[in-house]
Enzyme design. Sequence first.
Site, PDB file in Angstrom:
ATOM      1  N   GLY A   1       0.869  -1.187   0.000  1.00  0.00           N
ATOM      2  CA  GLY A   1       0.000   0.000   0.000  1.00  0.00           C
ATOM      3  C   GLY A   1       0.902   1.232   0.000  1.00  0.00           C
ATOM      4  N   ALA A   2       1.048   1.833  -1.187  1.00  0.00           N
ATOM      5  CA  ALA A   2       1.951   2.990  -1.324  1.00  0.00           C
ATOM      6  C   ALA A   2       1.155   4.290  -1.294  1.00  0.00           C
ATOM      7  CB  ALA A   2       2.764   2.868  -2.609  1.00  0.00           C
TER       8      ALA A   2
ATOM      9  N   ARG B   1      -0.794   7.291   1.281  1.00  0.00           N
ATOM     10  CA  ARG B   1      -0.178   8.360   2.070  1.00  0.00           C
ATOM     11  C   ARG B   1       0.581   7.834   3.280  1.00  0.00           C
ATOM     12  NH1 ARG B   1      -4.580  12.670   2.645  1.00  0.00           N
ATOM     13  NH2 ARG B   1      -5.535  10.860   3.589  1.00  0.00           N
ATOM     14  N   VAL B   2      -0.002   6.878   3.993  1.00  0.00           N
ATOM     15  CA  VAL B   2       0.719   6.314   5.138  1.00  0.00           C
ATOM     16  C   VAL B   2       1.929   5.517   4.635  1.00  0.00           C
ATOM     17  CG1 VAL B   2       0.612   4.768   7.126  1.00  0.00           C
ATOM     18  CG2 VAL B   2      -1.364   6.187   6.567  1.00  0.00           C
TER      19      VAL B   2
ATOM     20  N   ARG C   1     -10.772   6.499   6.020  1.00  0.00           N
ATOM     21  CA  ARG C   1     -12.132   6.991   6.280  1.00  0.00           C
ATOM     22  C   ARG C   1     -12.441   8.262   5.511  1.00  0.00           C
ATOM     23  NH1 ARG C   1     -12.966   7.676  12.504  1.00  0.00           N
ATOM     24  NH2 ARG C   1     -10.709   7.979  12.572  1.00  0.00           N
TER      25      ARG C   1
ATOM     26  N   HIS D   1      -8.312   0.487  18.608  1.00  0.00           N
ATOM     27  CA  HIS D   1      -8.079   1.764  17.940  1.00  0.00           C
ATOM     28  C   HIS D   1      -9.442   2.292  17.508  1.00  0.00           C
ATOM     29  CE1 HIS D   1      -5.906   4.783  15.853  1.00  0.00           C
ATOM     30  NE2 HIS D   1      -6.160   4.353  14.641  1.00  0.00           N
TER      31      HIS D   1
HETATM   32  P1  NAI Z   1      -4.457   5.805   0.879  1.00  0.00           P
HETATM   33  O1  NAI Z   1      -5.745   5.705   0.155  1.00  0.00           O
HETATM   34  O2  NAI Z   1      -3.606   7.017   0.709  1.00  0.00           O
HETATM   35  O3  NAI Z   1      -3.537   4.537   0.496  1.00  0.00           O
HETATM   36  C1  NAI Z   1      -4.003   3.227   0.435  1.00  0.00           C
HETATM   37  C2  NAI Z   1      -3.275   2.535  -0.710  1.00  0.00           C
HETATM   38  O4  NAI Z   1      -3.616   1.149  -0.721  1.00  0.00           O
HETATM   39  C3  NAI Z   1      -3.632   3.083  -2.091  1.00  0.00           C
HETATM   40  O5  NAI Z   1      -2.466   3.530  -2.769  1.00  0.00           O
HETATM   41  C4  NAI Z   1      -4.258   1.889  -2.801  1.00  0.00           C
HETATM   42  O6  NAI Z   1      -3.981   1.853  -4.205  1.00  0.00           O
HETATM   43  C5  NAI Z   1      -3.605   0.735  -2.064  1.00  0.00           C
HETATM   44  N1  NAI Z   1      -4.306  -0.530  -2.238  1.00  0.00           N
HETATM   45  C6  NAI Z   1      -5.638  -0.759  -2.278  1.00  0.00           C
HETATM   46  N2  NAI Z   1      -5.880  -2.069  -2.479  1.00  0.00           N
HETATM   47  C7  NAI Z   1      -4.678  -2.679  -2.536  1.00  0.00           C
HETATM   48  C8  NAI Z   1      -4.259  -4.019  -2.724  1.00  0.00           C
HETATM   49  N3  NAI Z   1      -5.158  -5.009  -2.877  1.00  0.00           N
HETATM   50  N4  NAI Z   1      -2.938  -4.292  -2.742  1.00  0.00           N
HETATM   51  C9  NAI Z   1      -2.017  -3.306  -2.593  1.00  0.00           C
HETATM   52  N5  NAI Z   1      -2.363  -2.009  -2.413  1.00  0.00           N
HETATM   53  C10 NAI Z   1      -3.666  -1.713  -2.387  1.00  0.00           C
HETATM   54  O7  NAI Z   1      -4.776   5.556   2.423  1.00  0.00           O
HETATM   55  P2  NAI Z   1      -3.869   5.934   3.686  1.00  0.00           P
HETATM   56  O8  NAI Z   1      -4.251   7.277   4.161  1.00  0.00           O
HETATM   57  O9  NAI Z   1      -2.460   5.637   3.363  1.00  0.00           O
HETATM   58  O10 NAI Z   1      -4.414   4.885   4.765  1.00  0.00           O
HETATM   59  C11 NAI Z   1      -4.190   3.493   4.597  1.00  0.00           C
HETATM   60  C12 NAI Z   1      -4.913   2.688   5.658  1.00  0.00           C
HETATM   61  O11 NAI Z   1      -4.310   2.930   6.934  1.00  0.00           O
HETATM   62  C13 NAI Z   1      -6.395   3.056   5.835  1.00  0.00           C
HETATM   63  O12 NAI Z   1      -7.154   1.883   6.068  1.00  0.00           O
HETATM   64  C14 NAI Z   1      -6.392   3.933   7.068  1.00  0.00           C
HETATM   65  O13 NAI Z   1      -7.647   3.949   7.713  1.00  0.00           O
HETATM   66  C15 NAI Z   1      -5.320   3.259   7.887  1.00  0.00           C
HETATM   67  N6  NAI Z   1      -4.729   4.064   8.948  1.00  0.00           N
HETATM   68  C16 NAI Z   1      -4.497   3.452  10.146  1.00  0.00           C
HETATM   69  C17 NAI Z   1      -3.922   4.127  11.191  1.00  0.00           C
HETATM   70  C18 NAI Z   1      -3.665   3.414  12.477  1.00  0.00           C
HETATM   71  O14 NAI Z   1      -3.426   4.063  13.495  1.00  0.00           O
HETATM   72  N7  NAI Z   1      -3.663   2.108  12.514  1.00  0.00           N
HETATM   73  C19 NAI Z   1      -3.558   5.545  11.063  1.00  0.00           C
HETATM   74  C20 NAI Z   1      -3.779   6.085   9.745  1.00  0.00           C
HETATM   75  C21 NAI Z   1      -4.356   5.352   8.735  1.00  0.00           C
END
Ligand code: NAI
Length: 306
Positions: free
Chosen positions: A7-8, A10-11, A80, A173
Amino acid sequence: PRVTIVGAGRVGSTLAQRVAEKNLADVVLLDIIAGMPQGLALDLMEARGIEIHNRQIIGTNNYADTSGSQIVVITAGFPRKPGMSRDDLLKINAKIVVEAAKNAIAHSPNAIFIVVTNPLDVMTYLAWQATGLPRDRIMGMAGVLDSARFETFIALELGVLPADVKAMVLGSHGDLMVPLSRYATVNGIPITELLDAATIERLVERTRNGGAEIVELMHTGGAFFAPASATSVMVESILLNQSRLLPVAAYLQGEYGLEDVVIGVPCRLGCGGIESILELTLTDEEREGLHTSARSVRQNIERSQE
Ligand code: NAI
């Protein structure tokens, strides 16, 4: 060493930057979107001369390129939108995380896994199931972030250096997290000596809503800088065998009176992954909070498998 980040987004991309620029490991950044992780990797590689490190960053859409990783971090999935709870992401992210975990373990059977995708505790449980890993080698990141938020709000309230504030947040969380305010200190001085109960309660409430506060402000997705920092601390403690005691979402087998569920508890993180789980003596209220958290996680595990 090599760290794979699935998953590349934002995180994931911010974590890649942290891991490479802290000089912790080479990074493989994997995403389903063609070209995107390759472009990010090239961009990060072009910063190396300025940031002064020599870590390799590879972008790929192919799990074969992730082989032999020491750590796999899963951030793939959807974040979210305003008004959504983390649980609304359940079914869609469950499929993504299970697939990612199975693909990654096939190429890095000795890796330690860190799950970041929400709803965090449920996704960590599903990844544990999908990989069949022993529980010391699979965990979720949430508590380090929630604790950092709590510490931030305490530091802001008191006007002190954030690094001098230490606090720990346990549980799931989400709204049911369990901040241990009575253990929070500023360089060893309990915050209960420095703040009145109503103020502490206000800071705890803001911590519970810390993620949502940012989602509401940004509209497009949620937090990623502090989440990437929090994850990099776990990666660092494992790779450098630092044995830091951090709140980590772990699979419990009787600790805190809980079984067959993933929830945030204090863990010692070293080169073997979770080296031990610390069982604190909790007040009745804290213990009830942890059990309420666990019930909600278990319900969502069941819902995800319907
Ligand atoms: P984002 O939308 O910027 O990135 C998610 C990436 O996953 C996208 O690039 C997408 O193309 C990729 N993706 C989707 N399906 C995929 C697959 N089957 N295989 C490989 N890559 C795939 O989202 P962001 O902001 O990076 O957040 C990612 C996740 O982390 C979310 O579920 C978010 O809720 C969670 N999160 C958890 C936190 C925690 O404290 N545990 C804190 C912040 C975010």
